[in-house]
Design a protein around this motif. Sequence first.
Motif, PDB file in Angstrom:
ATOM      1  N   SER A 262       4.493   3.062  -4.817  1.00 53.71           N
ATOM      2  CA  SER A 262       3.916   3.637  -6.036  1.00 53.71           C
ATOM      3  C   SER A 262       3.914   2.561  -7.126  1.00 53.71           C
ATOM      4  O   SER A 262       4.641   1.558  -7.026  1.00 53.71           O
ATOM      5  N   PRO A 263       3.116   2.724  -8.178  1.00 52.50           N
ATOM      6  CA  PRO A 263       3.113   1.742  -9.275  1.00 52.50           C
ATOM      7  C   PRO A 263       4.507   1.486  -9.844  1.00 52.50           C
ATOM      8  O   PRO A 263       4.815   0.368 -10.272  1.00 52.50           O
TER       9      PRO A 263
ATOM     10  N   SER B 270      -4.425  -6.226   1.727  1.00 52.66           N
ATOM     11  CA  SER B 270      -4.350  -4.794   1.442  1.00 52.66           C
ATOM     12  C   SER B 270      -5.550  -4.078   2.048  1.00 52.66           C
ATOM     13  O   SER B 270      -6.645  -4.651   2.150  1.00 52.66           O
TER      14      SER B 270
ATOM     15  N   LYS C 169      -1.516   4.408   0.015  1.00 50.86           N
ATOM     16  CA  LYS C 169      -2.401   4.633  -1.121  1.00 50.86           C
ATOM     17  C   LYS C 169      -3.311   3.412  -1.209  1.00 50.86           C
ATOM     18  O   LYS C 169      -2.927   2.369  -1.749  1.00 50.86           O
TER      19      LYS C 169
ATOM     20  N   ASP D 102       0.821  -1.222   0.000  1.00 48.83           N
ATOM     21  CA  ASP D 102       0.000   0.000   0.000  1.00 48.83           C
ATOM     22  C   ASP D 102       0.852   1.267   0.000  1.00 48.83           C
ATOM     23  O   ASP D 102       0.360   2.340  -0.354  1.00 48.83           O
TER      24      ASP D 102
ATOM     25  N   TYR E  67      -8.690  -1.413   2.524  1.00 49.11           N
ATOM     26  CA  TYR E  67      -9.785  -0.932   1.685  1.00 49.11           C
ATOM     27  C   TYR E  67      -9.674   0.572   1.488  1.00 49.11           C
ATOM     28  O   TYR E  67      -9.208   1.287   2.387  1.00 49.11           O
ATOM     29  N   PRO E  68     -10.097   1.077   0.346  1.00 51.83           N
ATOM     30  CA  PRO E  68     -10.128   2.537   0.143  1.00 51.83           C
ATOM     31  C   PRO E  68     -10.987   3.208   1.218  1.00 51.83           C
ATOM     32  O   PRO E  68     -12.036   2.698   1.590  1.00 51.83           O
TER      33      PRO E  68
ATOM     34  N   ARG F  15      -6.042   1.193  -2.591  1.00 60.76           N
ATOM     35  CA  ARG F  15      -6.646   1.026  -3.914  1.00 60.76           C
ATOM     36  C   ARG F  15      -7.806   0.039  -3.872  1.00 60.76           C
ATOM     37  O   ARG F  15      -7.872  -0.836  -3.016  1.00 60.76           O
ATOM     38  N   SER F  16      -8.669   0.170  -4.863  1.00 56.94           N
ATOM     39  CA  SER F  16      -9.824  -0.726  -4.959  1.00 56.94           C
ATOM     40  C   SER F  16      -9.386  -2.089  -5.489  1.00 56.94           C
ATOM     41  O   SER F  16      -8.292  -2.246  -6.053  1.00 56.94           O
ATOM     42  N   SER F  17     -10.252  -3.073  -5.339  1.00 60.06           N
ATOM     43  CA  SER F  17      -9.931  -4.421  -5.821  1.00 60.06           C
ATOM     44  C   SER F  17      -9.792  -4.429  -7.344  1.00 60.06           C
ATOM     45  O   SER F  17      -8.944  -5.142  -7.897  1.00 60.06           O
TER      46      SER F  17
ATOM     47  N   TRP G 199      -8.675  -2.009  -9.183  1.00 61.00           N
ATOM     48  CA  TRP G 199      -7.365  -1.433  -9.510  1.00 61.00           C
ATOM     49  C   TRP G 199      -6.283  -2.503  -9.370  1.00 61.00           C
ATOM     50  O   TRP G 199      -5.426  -2.649 -10.245  1.00 61.00           O
ATOM     51  N   TRP G 200      -6.336  -3.241  -8.266  1.00 63.84           N
ATOM     52  CA  TRP G 200      -5.332  -4.273  -8.035  1.00 63.84           C
ATOM     53  C   TRP G 200      -5.396  -5.350  -9.115  1.00 63.84           C
ATOM     54  O   TRP G 200      -4.361  -5.796  -9.623  1.00 63.84           O
TER      55      TRP G 200
END
Length: 262
Positions: A170-171, A193, A214, A167, A195-196, A216-218, A220-221
């Motif tokens: 960064s990408p 991970s 950061k 989390d 939850y947003p 992210r939503s499922s 996104w992952w």
Amino acid sequence: MSRRPVNPTRRLGDGGSIPFVATIQDKSRNSPLLSIGLVVVGAILLIGYCYSSSGGASSGIKDVSKLEGGASCTAEVLQALPVLKKAYGDSLHKVLHVGPDSCSLVSSLLKEEDTEAWGIEPYELDDVSAKCKKLVRKGVVRVADIKFPLPYRPKSFSLVIVSDALDYLSPRYLNKTLPELARVSSDGIVIFSGYPGQQRARGGEVAKFGRPAKLRSSSWWIRFFVQSSLEENESAIKKFEQASTKRAYKPACQVFHLKSYP
């Protein structure tokens, strides 16, 4: 001329005549002040004790509130261990955990029969226990920056469990770290991970981790896993869901099950 006999009772009643009696009388006069002083000292000691106790309690409440707010997915892994055993079976016998508080998780895994466990702590260790220091000295738990290649050979572990680590990446760094997790595992990767919308890393934690989490939503992952050529482990997902239903377990974090590279 006859002399009058001395009255001993009167002589004893004269406080100025006998020092010992005077001392007793002085103490009796000062006893209220002494009592008040003792009460004040006792009150100060009691307040100090309550203050120190409240400090310990407040830290405990802080930890609980972090768990209730979903801030610790590593704690969630500890709760999910019985479910993971049902889902992964023998694959849980040689495990690498990546994330903060690896010492606690590794210690719990090592208590299991026929289980080998190692850990990577991606952040600096502060105020750790003697047991944790021992695990670090033995090399069972390592402090390593997961933005760089992991210090293990390919397929060194059957299962890699990750929590509270990705989390904060960064990408750009996820593109390097996820393939490394797949490289050192043979039977799969489990990612916990947040939850947003969950509260994560405030104040000193942000400074420690280098950046705020950061979340992210499922969706996104899943898109990112596909881009990284990582497939979801449908078999493990099904077994995990079945075991969760039987135990009435509902994860407080998102849980992703991925296949290792062939």
